[in-house]
Design a protein around this motif. Structure first.
Motif, PDB file in Angstrom:
ATOM      1  N   TRP A   1       0.193 -10.255  -4.332  1.00 58.54           N
ATOM      2  CA  TRP A   1      -0.661  -9.394  -3.508  1.00 58.54           C
ATOM      3  C   TRP A   1       0.120  -8.622  -2.452  1.00 58.54           C
ATOM      4  O   TRP A   1      -0.202  -7.472  -2.134  1.00 58.54           O
ATOM      5  N   SER A   2       1.176  -9.216  -1.917  1.00 55.72           N
ATOM      6  CA  SER A   2       1.934  -8.549  -0.850  1.00 55.72           C
ATOM      7  C   SER A   2       2.522  -7.220  -1.318  1.00 55.72           C
ATOM      8  O   SER A   2       2.672  -6.288  -0.518  1.00 55.72           O
ATOM      9  N   CYS A   3       2.862  -7.106  -2.610  1.00 55.21           N
ATOM     10  CA  CYS A   3       3.447  -5.860  -3.105  1.00 55.21           C
ATOM     11  C   CYS A   3       2.387  -4.796  -3.368  1.00 55.21           C
ATOM     12  O   CYS A   3       2.712  -3.613  -3.515  1.00 55.21           O
TER      13      CYS A   3
ATOM     14  N   THR B   1       1.307  -5.017   9.634  1.00 59.24           N
ATOM     15  CA  THR B   1       2.222  -4.006  10.147  1.00 59.24           C
ATOM     16  C   THR B   1       2.608  -3.053   9.015  1.00 59.24           C
ATOM     17  O   THR B   1       2.719  -3.459   7.856  1.00 59.24           O
ATOM     18  N   MET B   2       2.790  -1.779   9.364  1.00 59.94           N
ATOM     19  CA  MET B   2       3.105  -0.776   8.348  1.00 59.94           C
ATOM     20  C   MET B   2       4.428  -1.090   7.651  1.00 59.94           C
ATOM     21  O   MET B   2       4.564  -0.885   6.444  1.00 59.94           O
ATOM     22  N   GLY B   3       5.395  -1.600   8.390  1.00 63.25           N
ATOM     23  CA  GLY B   3       6.685  -1.924   7.799  1.00 63.25           C
ATOM     24  C   GLY B   3       6.575  -2.971   6.717  1.00 63.25           C
ATOM     25  O   GLY B   3       7.175  -2.838   5.642  1.00 63.25           O
TER      26      GLY B   3
ATOM     27  N   LEU C   1       3.894  -9.985   4.144  1.00 64.25           N
ATOM     28  CA  LEU C   1       2.976  -9.266   5.020  1.00 64.25           C
ATOM     29  C   LEU C   1       2.903  -9.931   6.391  1.00 64.25           C
ATOM     30  O   LEU C   1       2.792 -11.147   6.492  1.00 64.25           O
ATOM     31  N   LYS C   2       2.944  -9.093   7.433  1.00 63.93           N
ATOM     32  CA  LYS C   2       2.859  -9.583   8.811  1.00 63.93           C
ATOM     33  C   LYS C   2       1.626  -8.994   9.475  1.00 63.93           C
ATOM     34  O   LYS C   2       1.447  -7.778   9.505  1.00 63.93           O
TER      35      LYS C   2
ATOM     36  N   ASP D   1      -5.675   1.966  12.494  1.00 64.73           N
ATOM     37  CA  ASP D   1      -6.419   2.808  11.552  1.00 64.73           C
ATOM     38  C   ASP D   1      -5.432   3.564  10.691  1.00 64.73           C
ATOM     39  O   ASP D   1      -4.742   4.472  11.153  1.00 64.73           O
ATOM     40  N   ALA D   2      -5.326   3.174   9.415  1.00 65.04           N
ATOM     41  CA  ALA D   2      -4.371   3.809   8.496  1.00 65.04           C
ATOM     42  C   ALA D   2      -5.057   4.942   7.737  1.00 65.04           C
ATOM     43  O   ALA D   2      -4.484   5.450   6.799  1.00 65.04           O
TER      44      ALA D   2
END
Length: 269
Positions: free
Chosen positions: A118-120, A250-252, A260-261, A268-269
């Motif tokens: 899921w992280s990818c 976080t976007m990074g 994922l952090k 808001d993305a």
């Protein structure tokens, strides 16, 4: 390594992507879907066209040697089978290519929704408004999963860059990408969804509620979702316009797609 990123085929893909995207965007402003609100296009989204182009090119660069080796082994074994002399017409190749690629993409898509992968894939689900640029979002591993089926089956069926069938496939792929990520009302949606993926069907896949997000995995054809029990009827979903993730990261960490952090302040993305 990067020479093919600026090849004629790459520039053609980019041009068709932009031109068709603008067409679909214009149509969505005139014929928006009911229940999804206004899906705005943000300047931030355009940045990911360049990122997607780079990542897709890198994925093909590193995957191609392994794929070509495997395909060569398959072709050698195929010569010993009775069907090896069967010659496929271009329409037959196109049909087989679309079915095989979509079937594999369906299962790879489901794989990316598992806890392990899921992280990818989360980056692709991060935008809270979906538009013709949203499909370009993806982490490196996500992009590898996306290009792998097409790379394999274009090699197996001897579909080469520059051939007429190649350009038809490019047109179909980009049209499908834009259609499913555009807030566009289609006629006879309910009937179309027995066979094809519609915009409202894919928008439900981007719902922030995981019970709806973990459904409607098809890219071209909806038959896989019907066959394997992952179809969700959009008309049964409340809060259709609540898109994105149920957790803010976080976007990074989303772009890298490794670990994922979470962030404490809502973004808001």
């Amino acid at each position: 390594m990067f020479s093919h990123l600026l090849s004629y085929e790459t520039l053609l893909r980019l041009a068709v992507f932009v031109l068709l995207g603008l067409v679909f965007w214009g149509l969505s402003l005139r014929f928006p879907m009911h229940g999804f609100g206004l899906q705005k296009v943000k300047r931030f989204d355009g940045f990911f066209i360049v990122i997607a182009l780079l990542l897709a090119g890198l994925a093909e660069e590193f995957l191609t040697p392994a794929v070509m080796y495997a395909v060569d082994v398959v072709h050698q074994l195929w010569q010993y089978l009775p069907l090896h002399e069967v010659s496929l017409s271009d329409p037959a190749k196109l049909g087989l290519y679309l079915v095989c690629v979509d079937f594999c993409s369906y299962w790879l898509h489901r794989l990316m929704h598992t806890q392990t992968f899921w992280s990818c894939h989360a980056f692709h689900h991060s935008p809270k408004t979906i538009n013709w640029l949203s499909g370009a979002r993806g982490s490196p591993l996500h992009m590898a999963f996306i290009v792998l089926p097409g790379l394999v089956f274009s090699s197996l069926f001897f579909i080469h860059d520059g051939a007429t069938i190649f350009y038809i496939i490019v047109l179909i792929e980009i049209t499908s990408q834009h259609l499913t990520h555009t807030n566009l009302q289609l006629p006879f949606e309910k009937q179309l969804e027995w066979f094809l993926v519609t915009p409202r069907m894919h928008f439900i896949h981007h719902n922030h509620d995981k019970q709806f997000g973990d459904s409607n995995f098809g890219s071209y054809f909806s038959v896989w979702d019907h066959l394997f029990g992952t179809y969700t009827d959009p008309s049964t979903v409340p809060n259709k316009d609540h898109l994105g993730l149920d957790v803010d990261y976080t976007m990074g960490s989303l772009i890298l797609g490794v670990r994922l952090k979470e962030v404490t302040q809502k973004v808001d993305a």
